[in-house]
Motif scaffolding. Structure first.
Motif, PDB file in Angstrom:
ATOM      1  N   THR A   5       0.805  -1.212   0.000  1.00  0.00           N
ATOM      2  CA  THR A   5       0.000   0.000   0.000  1.00  0.00           C
ATOM      3  C   THR A   5       0.842   1.266   0.000  1.00  0.00           C
ATOM      4  O   THR A   5       0.329   2.342  -0.293  1.00  0.00           O
ATOM      5  N   ASP A   6       2.127   1.171   0.341  1.00  0.00           N
ATOM      6  CA  ASP A   6       2.958   2.371   0.425  1.00  0.00           C
ATOM      7  C   ASP A   6       3.767   2.609  -0.846  1.00  0.00           C
ATOM      8  O   ASP A   6       4.599   3.513  -0.897  1.00  0.00           O
ATOM      9  N   GLN A  30       2.980   3.756  -4.007  1.00  0.00           N
ATOM     10  CA  GLN A  30       2.783   4.987  -4.759  1.00  0.00           C
ATOM     11  C   GLN A  30       3.290   6.233  -4.039  1.00  0.00           C
ATOM     12  O   GLN A  30       3.932   7.084  -4.667  1.00  0.00           O
ATOM     13  N   PRO A  31       3.046   6.404  -2.733  1.00  0.00           N
ATOM     14  CA  PRO A  31       3.665   7.562  -2.059  1.00  0.00           C
ATOM     15  C   PRO A  31       5.188   7.552  -2.165  1.00  0.00           C
ATOM     16  O   PRO A  31       5.807   8.609  -2.351  1.00  0.00           O
ATOM     17  N   ARG A  32       5.795   6.377  -2.068  1.00  0.00           N
ATOM     18  CA  ARG A  32       7.248   6.286  -2.193  1.00  0.00           C
ATOM     19  C   ARG A  32       7.691   6.660  -3.600  1.00  0.00           C
ATOM     20  O   ARG A  32       8.683   7.391  -3.778  1.00  0.00           O
ATOM     21  N   SER A  48      -0.871  -1.657  -7.135  1.00  0.00           N
ATOM     22  CA  SER A  48      -1.462  -0.961  -5.996  1.00  0.00           C
ATOM     23  C   SER A  48      -2.991  -0.999  -6.075  1.00  0.00           C
ATOM     24  O   SER A  48      -3.668  -1.200  -5.056  1.00  0.00           O
TER      25      SER A  48
END
Length: 324
Positions: free
Chosen positions: A7-8, A10-12, A282
């Motif tokens: 889940t993390d 795309q922000p990364r 994602s």
């Protein structure tokens, strides 16, 4: 071995894109990388980078010393950079495009704004793609976003034009001329033409350029396609029936979220322009997670990628004895 998006992811990825975009804009300003055409001087990491040609003409270097300098400071670094870049692309595909490329980060941003305006990611999409809020409610297009889209396209086009010009001319001179309204005729023409060309490209041909017009992307795709063990999006085909309940009633999440307008569950040769952004992974993770299931899409590489490619080819009816 497979690798889930998580889940993390795309922000990364967004942080990597933002950092590289800032580096792209600031590199000439900080003399990290630029070629000053007024002095015929290359700047690297804040220092003038000389190949020894001028010193040879002035008699300060012998021909042998100048040739050695040309090889060590010119050809060798370029060769290492190109070979290293292609080796990464051979294993991971267009990773640079999806995670670093400043053009592609703009493409994705403008996609999101256009999607809000007309329900499409591109003017050339044949049908609309529903947009949902955090609760899953389908949101209708809102044409009030059109001015935002055009304004962003124009502003980002100008940023690209002035950044490219600063790689060729002293950035301090360009910005001071711009602030005082005293651009030279050459500077004004470059910025006007560059802004116009990039605006048209951002509005009309974002995906077309990435898929068919970018040489950097093309060479990454070619070396990736030649490696049957290169990283691909693996699909758990034995659980394919679970896709039927994916984001009902508006369709498959992975297809809707691909910024290159590809179908991530397809075979490798039809994923030529995949940029390894992981948005499909994602989206699958979120959709299946909401149904208390693990995702059906994963990244696979090496032997697992080869098995995935051959299995996908067999199920697609293609000969399995030939590698992509």
């Amino acid at each position: 071995m497979g690798c889930s998006a998580g889940t993390d992811l795309q922000p990364r990825r967004r942080r990597w894109q933002a950092g590289f975009f800032a580096l792209f804009v600031l590199a000439p300003v900080l003399d990290l990388l630029r070629f000053d055409v007024t002095q015929a001087q290359l700047w690297v990491l804040g220092q003038p980078w000389s190949l020894g040609i001028e010193a040879l003409m002035q008699g300060r270097l012998t021909p042998t010393e100048a040739a050695l300098s040309l090889v060590l400071k010119g050809l060798l670094p370029l060769l290492v950079l190109v070979v290293g870049f292609l080796l990464v692309a051979r294993r991971y595909g267009r990773l640079y495009c999806g995670w670093l490329c400043p053009h592609f980060s703009i493409v994705e941003g403008l996609n999101a704004v256009m999607h809000r305006a007309i329900g499409k990611f591109s003017l050339w999409d044949s049908h609309t793609t529903p947009r949902q809020d955090a609760s899953g409610r389908v949101l209708p297009p809102d044409r009030r976003w059109w001015p935002v889209f055009y304004g962003l396209s124009l502003a980002l086009a100008f940023v690209w034009a002035i950044t490219l010009l600063s790689y060729l001319l002293p950035p301090q001179r360009i910005w001071s001329h711009l602030a005082r309204g005293q651009l030279s005729p050459g500077e004004a023409r470059f910025l006007a033409i560059g802004t116009l060309v990039f605006t048209l490209e951002f509005v009309l041909a974002r995906h077309l350029f990435c898929r068919f017009g970018c040489a950097v992307g093309l060479f990454q795709s070619l070396v990736w396609m030649a490696n049957p063990k290169g990283m691909v999006v693996g699909f758990m085909r034995e659980r394919a029936r679970e896709c039927r309940t994916c984001d009902v009633p508006i369709g498959s999440a992975c297809d809707r979220h691909c910024p290159m307008r590809l179908h991530p569950r397809d075979i490798k040769r039809r994923m030529f322009s995949c940029v390894q952004c992981g948005q499909c992974l994602s989206a699958c993770d979120r959709s299946q997670g909401a149904q208390q299931r693990s995702p059906l899409l994963t990244w696979t590489v090496d032997e697992a990628a080869l098995r995935e490619t051959l299995r996908a080819r067999r199920q697609a009816g293609a000969p399995a004895d030939r590698e992509d």
